[in-house]
Structures are given as C-alpha cells and as structure tokens.
Enzyme design. Structure first.
Site, short mmCIF file in Angstrom:
data_model
loop_
_atom_site.label_atom_id
_atom_site.label_comp_id
_atom_site.label_asym_id
_atom_site.label_seq_id
_atom_site.Cartn_x
_atom_site.Cartn_y
_atom_site.Cartn_z
N LYS A 209 0.84 -1.21 0.00
CA LYS A 209 0.00 0.00 0.00
C LYS A 209 0.87 1.26 0.00
CE LYS A 209 -3.46 2.47 2.68
NZ LYS A 209 -4.42 2.48 3.78
N GLU A 215 10.38 -4.70 4.62
CA GLU A 215 10.41 -6.11 4.21
C GLU A 215 10.15 -6.25 2.72
OE1 GLU A 215 8.81 -4.84 6.75
OE2 GLU A 215 8.89 -6.15 8.51
N GLY A 273 -4.88 -1.69 4.87
CA GLY A 273 -4.09 -2.84 4.40
C GLY A 273 -4.81 -4.16 4.65
N ARG A 274 -5.37 -4.32 5.84
CA ARG A 274 -6.00 -5.60 6.19
C ARG A 274 -7.39 -5.75 5.57
NH1 ARG A 274 -4.97 -2.21 10.20
NH2 ARG A 274 -6.60 -1.39 11.55
N GLU A 359 -5.12 -6.34 14.67
CA GLU A 359 -4.58 -5.03 14.29
C GLU A 359 -5.71 -3.99 14.35
OE1 GLU A 359 -2.76 -3.97 10.25
OE2 GLU A 359 -0.96 -4.49 11.36
N HIS A 390 -6.43 -32.89 17.76
CA HIS A 390 -5.34 -33.73 18.27
C HIS A 390 -4.20 -32.90 18.82
CE1 HIS A 390 -7.06 -37.53 16.89
NE2 HIS A 390 -7.57 -36.79 15.92
N LYS A 518 9.09 -0.65 14.22
CA LYS A 518 9.71 -0.32 12.93
C LYS A 518 10.80 0.74 13.11
CE LYS A 518 5.54 -0.84 10.06
NZ LYS A 518 4.61 -0.13 9.21
O1 LIG Z 1 1.06 -2.72 2.22
P1 LIG Z 1 2.16 -2.10 3.02
O2 LIG Z 1 2.11 -0.61 2.99
O3 LIG Z 1 3.50 -2.62 2.58
O4 LIG Z 1 1.94 -2.50 4.52
C1 LIG Z 1 1.97 -3.83 4.93
C2 LIG Z 1 1.36 -3.99 6.30
O5 LIG Z 1 2.07 -3.23 7.25
C3 LIG Z 1 1.18 -2.68 8.20
O6 LIG Z 1 1.10 -1.33 7.99
C4 LIG Z 1 1.63 -2.96 9.59
O7 LIG Z 1 2.97 -2.67 9.75
C5 LIG Z 1 -0.15 -3.35 7.90
O8 LIG Z 1 -1.23 -2.64 8.34
C6 LIG Z 1 -0.06 -3.53 6.44
O9 LIG Z 1 -1.01 -4.45 5.97
#
Ligand SMILES: O=P(O)(O)OC[C@H]1O[C@](O)(CO)[C@@H](O)[C@@H]1O
Length: 555
Positions: A209, A215, A273-274, A359, A390, A518
């Site tokens: 987003k 990452e 995002g979610r 979240e 189980h 972060k």
């Molecule tokens: O889509 P992006 O901006 O890379 O964010 C990834 C995820 O990181 C977050 O902002 C949490 O760190 C989530 O809400 C989001 O889904």
C-alpha cells in the site's frame, strides 16, 4: 457523524448486561432442555451462510441488552457513516471504504468529490486484463516464454489476504500457473520461495500500500537481483518491465523503484491494508482463479455488506456476532477466541483473521485519545479441524479458561473422496462433518460424572474424565467453499470486527501500535553492523544480545 465515542460502560445497557452476567451463569444443558425453540430462534442466515448461535452464551434477555448496547453506543450510525465515506478512521483522518471495492459497476458513491465506484472498476478492468494475459500466455517474459509462476511480494494485508484466498480457492486455480508468496524479511523466505523457479517464466507482483515497507522493498530488490542474474544478457530495463508489476497507493514510489507505470495498479488510502484483498492487492489471486471467479468473490463480499447494512438488528449476523464477542470479552472474561475451520483449504484463515481482528481492535485508547474503560480486542487463533482436535482441543474442553470458538463447515467437500474398507464405503467428508458436530456437541453439553461412571469407569479417574460442557461455540455452515461464499465469510468477520470496535469506541482502522518497533529496528540496524554510537544508545539487554550475535556469527 459527529461527537466523540460513547463510553460503553456508562450506558444503561452495560449495567443491564452486568446484572445479567452476575444473576445467573449460562447453562447450555438447561437452556436446551427448557427451550425447544432455542435453535430456531438463534439460527440466522446471511447470504449463503447459516449461523447457529444456539450453543453460545446468548439468551433472549442478553440479546435484547446487547442490541440496546449497540444502539446506545451508536454502532449503526457509525456503520452508516463508514458506508457513506465519512472519515471514521479518525486518527488518520480517512474514509474507510473497503465496502466500495465490491460495489457493482452500476452503483454510485461519491466521496470527497470523487466517484469511487468508477475508479474502482477502472482499476479492476486493468487488473482483469492483466490477469487474462498471464493466464492465456499472451503476457510473456523477456525471452518470449509464457509465465508459469507469479510471486507476490508483500507483507501483512498485502500478503495474508492473497495467500489465504489462494489456498482457500485451490480447486479454482488454473493448471500450469502457480503463485508463490514472499513476505518475511528473513532471507530464508526469499531464498526458499525462489528455489526451483526459472527466471524466464517468473513474474513478480510487488504489493505494498505504502511502497515504503522495509520487508517488501528489500525482498523486491532481492528478487530483482535474482531475476537479472538469471537473465544475464537480456536488456535489464526490458526484463524488469516484463517480469515486475506493482500494486500500491504510492505510484510515484513504484516508478522510482523502476517499475513501468503501465504495469502498476493503484488503490486508495481509504482501503486499509488488512481490508485490501479485494482491491488490486488481490491481483495474484485474480491471475490464479481468473477474473470471473474473482468477480464472484467480490459479489460475495457485497452480499454480506448489504446484509450488514440492510438487515434489522435482531437478525443481523455480523452485528450479533460482534456483540456476542463483546459479551464474552467484557462480561465473561474471555481473552481469546478460536476459529476452527472444518475445511483444510481454510488453513490460513485464522492467520488472516489475526491481522484483521487484532490489528483492528488491539487498542487501549478510543478514537478521541481518551483511554478505554474496559478490555478490548481478543487473541484470535486456530487451526483447521481435525488437526486442532489432536493438539489443543484438550484445553478448550477441560482447561480452566473460557475459549469461545467459531466452527466453520461446508455441506459439500471441495474434493469428494470415499474410503473403502472390506467392501464398505465411507464418504470421508461425512466423517469430517461428524467430527465438527461431535466437537460442538461435546463442548456444549459435556459428560457428567454419572455418565462417566455408567461406562464402568473406576472411581479414582472419574474426575479426569468428566467434561463440564458449557463451552460456547458458534457454528457457521454453508453449502460449499466457493469464491462467493469465501467473500461472504471474510466480510462477515470484517463487519463483526467493526461492531466490536464501535462498541468500544476505538478506531479499528489505524495501526499505530506497529510503528515503534519499525522505528527502533532502524536505530538498532547500525548498532548490529558495528556503529559504536548506535550501540551506546541501546539498553543493556539489547547491547548484550548484540554482543552475543557478534560473538557467534559466522564471519
Ligand atoms: O502494504 P504495506 O504498505 O506494505 O503494509 C503492509 C502492512 O504493514 C502494516 O502497515 C503494519 O505494519 C499493515 O497494516 C499492512 O497491511
């Protein structure tokens, strides 16, 4: 919608619920014995989902008081404000319009002067055209070969939705076209996911987003290097253009990364995002299952959106389930909530729900900054049945904690198989369903000491074999796990999460709690790499852990 959040604990409904919770403990055995209509009264439908709340801790008085609580905390006004595009994400001053992502093309919704339905369908058409080209082989890599593997690079909402739905809709995937997913910054993730892939037939979708997530950008660079290394001799810009597309709200950053703007699919800051699976973030899924099936998924979401918006409160399933969770958390002390799909294909559904629910509702202040006055959020977790049976069901059946559980099952299997033993055939799906039914029954009604004794059990082990019962469950059942049903299921959880947040007065659409870690990772990074000043800024424990790393790493 104007005004600050209502303190739920100050409402008459809260007092009434407190009185109900202390007056008498729930007793599922007695309730079922006394009330032959209980199942009918507490079973509701929403789209293709049938939701049986009869084995929950609801009775008529509690339902009435919970609906009063919703009215007194203005849950439905807030719902309407969300659907209308008001800035209900207060701390980020944004509209919250994932429901607009699944409005049909003919609908209209203007927000901040912009026709969002038009925008949504314009991007969808581009995503669908791209998906078709990959599926029919007309999108080729730089060597002219067709794409065989799509790798989605993203994390959080830019990963969990695509991966969960890709798994869930396995029977709908196109043969010969695989999706893989890289999310973790642990280099193992990229290394193992890329293993065995041919760069000439691999296409990457960088999903972010913000397009600023460490990452995702790191993994995207690793993949770019892997691709260019594997395609040495090809024109680099051309290789990136044929093998990289991006999904983001920050199209300028996409271009800076070197991805052709023609290969970028946008979305909007009013999609959290979610809540973004049904935006262009679902591109990998659209490639896997095709535009037609993806549209069915969106239609499923929309069915539940309409149910939540239009169904009267006493039959409104997301409203009732959200309020039921408030009842468990705030009046019965539940801290966690199990989600137990009796569908192997939903094996990533609990992980997806963890981000959606935790979240969203893991907050200690309300949207006006005031502290909450009661517990919020729940720890969502689970595994598909019967694997969970189980492993951890022991604690749900006989442990000391109350763990409300949602069981999800389907009348028809995704893969029908028959087990034949000595000429006798057994439909394996029926065996599976028998387990779902047995578990919810055992949890509700248990087994008394007398029943245990009647089986001839020695007296000294009777206590260990007693099942108290009275462990609440909700059963969600649908005809089959189709794209539409999956959309309905996800939207159900989106909306019940909203309901809980609205009762608690929190902003379910921000996620400031992820920021500090972060920031600190950026400060710690140089310390690990040997910067003495950065090291000096760390606390004693962190310094000791860094020293351990420096001593033990292979140089
Ligand atoms: O889509 P992006 O901006 O890379 O964010 C990834 C995820 O990181 C977050 O902002 C949490 O760190 C989530 O809400 C989001 O889904």
């Amino acid at each position: 919608m104007t005004g600050g959040p209502v303190d739920p604990t100050s409402t008459p409904a809260w007092s009434r619920l407190t009185a109900l919770a202390t007056a008498s403990a729930p007793d599922l055995r007695a309730w079922f014995a006394a009330d032959p209509d209980r199942v009918d009264r507490l079973t509701h439908t929403a789209g293709d989902l049938t939701v049986d709340l009869s084995k929950s801790f609801l009775d008529a008085d509690v339902v009435a008081a919970l609906l009063d609580l919703a009215a007194q905390t203005k849950v439905l006004e807030r719902r309407d404000a969300m659907y209308a595009g008001e800035h209900v994400n207060v701390t980020e001053d944004r509209a919250v319009l994932h429901t607009a992502l699944r409005l049909p093309a003919g609908a209209s919704l203007e927000v901040d002067g912009q026709d969002v339905v038009h925008d949504v369908h314009e991007v969808l058409a581009r995503v669908y055209a791209f998906a078709e080209k990959v599926r029919d082989g007309s999108w080729t890599g730089v060597t002219g070969e067709r794409i065989r593997t799509v790798v989605n690079i993203g994390i959080g909402g830019s990963d969990l939705g695509p991966v969960m739905t890709y798994e869930a809709l396995a029977p709908y995937r196109q043969d010969g076209l695989e999706c893989r997913f890289i999310s973790n910054i642990d280099p193992t993730d990229a290394a193992t996911t890329l293993q065995g892939l041919d760069p000439a037939t691999t296409l990457f979708i960088v999903s972010s987003k913000t397009f600023g997530t460490l990452e995702t950008l790191t993994n995207a660079r690793l993949c770019k290097a892997w691709l260019l290394d594997g395609l040495a001799g090809q024109d680099e810009a051309d290789a990136v253009r044929r093998h990289f597309v991006a999904v983001s709200t920050a199209l300028d950053k996409v271009a800076d990364f070197g991805i052709d703007p023609d290969n970028a699919f946008g979305f909007w800051d009013w999609v959290g995002g979610r809540y973004s699976l049904d935006s262009a973030i679902g591109t990998s899924l659209a490639v896997a299952i095709g535009p037609e099936r993806f549209a069915e998924l969106l239609a499923g979401f929309h069915t539940m959106d309409e149910h939540f918006r239009d169904t009267e409160p006493s039959r409104n399933v997301p409203l009732l389930m959200g309020l039921l969770n408030v009842w468990y958390v705030n009046f019965h002390g539940a801290q966690s909530h199990a989600v137990l799909p009796y569908a192997q294909l939903l094996h990533r559904f609990p992980a997806y729900l963890q981000q959606l629910t935790m979240e969203s509702n893991g907050k200690g202040v309300r949207w006006d900054g005031s502290p909450v006055t009661t517990d919020t959020g729940e720890i969502f977790w689970g595994e598909p049945g019967t694997n969970g049976q189980h492993a951890f069901y022991q604690l749900i059946h006989q442990g000391t904690r109350l763990i409300p559980a949602d069981f999800i099952a389907f009348a028809n299997p995704s893969y029908p198989l028959v087990d034949a033993v000595d000429g006798q055939s057994t439909d394996v799906h029926e065996l599976f369903l028998a387990n779902f039914l047995a578990q919810t029954r055992a949890l509700a009604f248990g087994k008394t000491a007398d029943e245990v004794r009647a089986e001839g059990t020695a007296e000294d082990v009777v206590p260990a074999r007693v099942f108290e019962g009275n462990r609440p469950t909700t059963s969600i059942i649908a005809p089959e796990l189709t794209p539409s049903v999956l959309g309905q299921l996800i939207a159900l959880y989106e909306h019940l999460t909203f309901v809980q947040g609205a009762v608690w007065g929190i902003d379910s659409f921000d996620q400031w709690g992820v920021e500090l870690g972060k920031q600190l990772a950026q400060q710690v990074g140089p310390a690990i790499a040997g910067d003495a000043d950065a090291l000096a800024e760390q606390d004693a424990s962190t310094r000791a852990l860094i020293a351990y790393y420096q001593e033990h790493r292979h140089r």
